[in-house]
Design an enzyme around this catalytic site. Structure first.
Site, PDB file in Angstrom:
ATOM      1  N   LYS A  12      -3.426   2.275   1.441  1.00  0.00           N
ATOM      2  CA  LYS A  12      -2.590   3.210   0.672  1.00  0.00           C
ATOM      3  C   LYS A  12      -2.845   2.905  -0.804  1.00  0.00           C
ATOM      4  O   LYS A  12      -2.347   1.906  -1.331  1.00  0.00           O
ATOM      5  CB  LYS A  12      -1.113   2.990   1.026  1.00  0.00           C
ATOM      6  CG  LYS A  12      -0.134   3.821   0.208  1.00  0.00           C
ATOM      7  CD  LYS A  12       0.161   5.142   0.861  1.00  0.00           C
ATOM      8  CE  LYS A  12       1.264   5.882   0.114  1.00  0.00           C
ATOM      9  NZ  LYS A  12       1.622   7.143   0.767  1.00  0.00           N
TER      10      LYS A  12
ATOM     11  N   ASP B 298       4.711   2.290   3.187  1.00  0.00           N
ATOM     12  CA  ASP B 298       3.959   2.996   4.211  1.00  0.00           C
ATOM     13  C   ASP B 298       3.015   2.046   4.943  1.00  0.00           C
ATOM     14  O   ASP B 298       2.801   2.190   6.152  1.00  0.00           O
ATOM     15  CB  ASP B 298       3.175   4.158   3.592  1.00  0.00           C
ATOM     16  CG  ASP B 298       4.081   5.292   3.140  1.00  0.00           C
ATOM     17  OD1 ASP B 298       5.234   5.348   3.606  1.00  0.00           O
ATOM     18  OD2 ASP B 298       3.643   6.123   2.326  1.00  0.00           O
TER      19      ASP B 298
ATOM     20  N   GLU C  10      -4.462   6.751   2.967  1.00  0.00           N
ATOM     21  CA  GLU C  10      -3.334   7.695   2.897  1.00  0.00           C
ATOM     22  C   GLU C  10      -2.976   8.010   1.461  1.00  0.00           C
ATOM     23  O   GLU C  10      -2.717   7.102   0.658  1.00  0.00           O
ATOM     24  CB  GLU C  10      -2.108   7.136   3.628  1.00  0.00           C
ATOM     25  CG  GLU C  10      -0.955   8.135   3.619  1.00  0.00           C
ATOM     26  CD  GLU C  10       0.326   7.598   4.220  1.00  0.00           C
ATOM     27  OE1 GLU C  10       1.376   8.247   4.027  1.00  0.00           O
ATOM     28  OE2 GLU C  10       0.282   6.537   4.876  1.00  0.00           O
ATOM     29  N   GLY C  11      -2.922   9.294   1.144  1.00  0.00           N
ATOM     30  CA  GLY C  11      -2.544   9.722  -0.190  1.00  0.00           C
ATOM     31  C   GLY C  11      -1.045   9.634  -0.432  1.00  0.00           C
ATOM     32  O   GLY C  11      -0.279   9.133   0.401  1.00  0.00           O
TER      33      GLY C  11
END
Length: 214
Positions: free
Chosen positions: A34, A45, A103-104
């Protein structure tokens, strides 16, 4: 051929990028990264994806965030509060022999600073994108706009993932108008748990691999 790196983005915030990332990590036995975490530093996250894969941090398959920002806001705003200036040159993709799921944060046009968006970073990286969509009023527009932006920027699109209850009319028009392949659907999960992620990964893995290998 299976992409060695996959960028998971979404049509907006809270559409299921983290759940999708957890399923991909499980199905592909992949690494996870991330780049920017904004807020919720005690329940990031990375922590969620690790937990849903039966792992805990630190773990060699989970790579540290480049920026950990304290406020649950757009990265540019949270960075300003923290006295940080995010630069596109800050980001170095972790080295790994495994598939890497990246992951954005939020949607494509989320600002990193006063000039650059997450899409600019994606253009720099040129890593194929999986776009996560979830049905709500306006989601067709958001999905079509997101795909158009990726295509205009020349960012390769692996496919789309629909998250939540199936809405055939919405999904049909998006797929017809964009010609982007459907990778899989994530059903509405009654709970986000290791067993739920395991079962979903098991169910979607054949369709996912068939699409990724072509």
């Amino acid at each position: 051929m299976l992409p060695k790196k996959i960028f998971v983005s979404g049509i907006s915030t809270e559409v299921g990028k983290t759940v999708c990332s957890a399923i991909l990590v499980k199905a592909l036995q992949a690494d996870y990264w991330k780049p920017v975490q904004s807020g919720d530093l005690h329940h990031t996250d990375s922590m969620k994806v690790a937990k849903w894969n039966g792992l805990s941090l630190p773990h060699p398959r989970f790579h540290p965030e480049t920026h950990r920002l304290t406020e649950p806001m757009s990265p540019h705003a949270s960075a300003a509060i923290d006295g940080v200036h995010i630069k596109r040159s800050d980001f170095q993709v972790p080295a790994t022999d495994k598939t890497l799921i990246i992951e954005g944060a939020g949607g494509l046009m989320v600002p990193l600073n006063e000039q650059d968006t997450l899409l600019d970073l994606m253009c720099d990286l040129q890593i194929p994108v999986i776009l996560v969509s979830r049905n709500y009023l306006g989601s067709i527009n958001h999905t079509l706009l997101s795909i158009a932006q990726l295509q205009q920027a020349g960012v390769p699109i692996v496919g789309i993932v629909f998250n939540g209850p199936s809405t055939p009319s919405t999904e049909k028009i998006i797929l017809q108008m964009t010609k982007v392949p459907l990778l899989f659907r994530i059903p509405e999960l009654s709970e986000l748990s290791l067993s739920a992620i395991d079962e979903t990964a098991r169910l979607i893995k054949p369709q996912l691999l068939e699409t990724l290998m072509h």
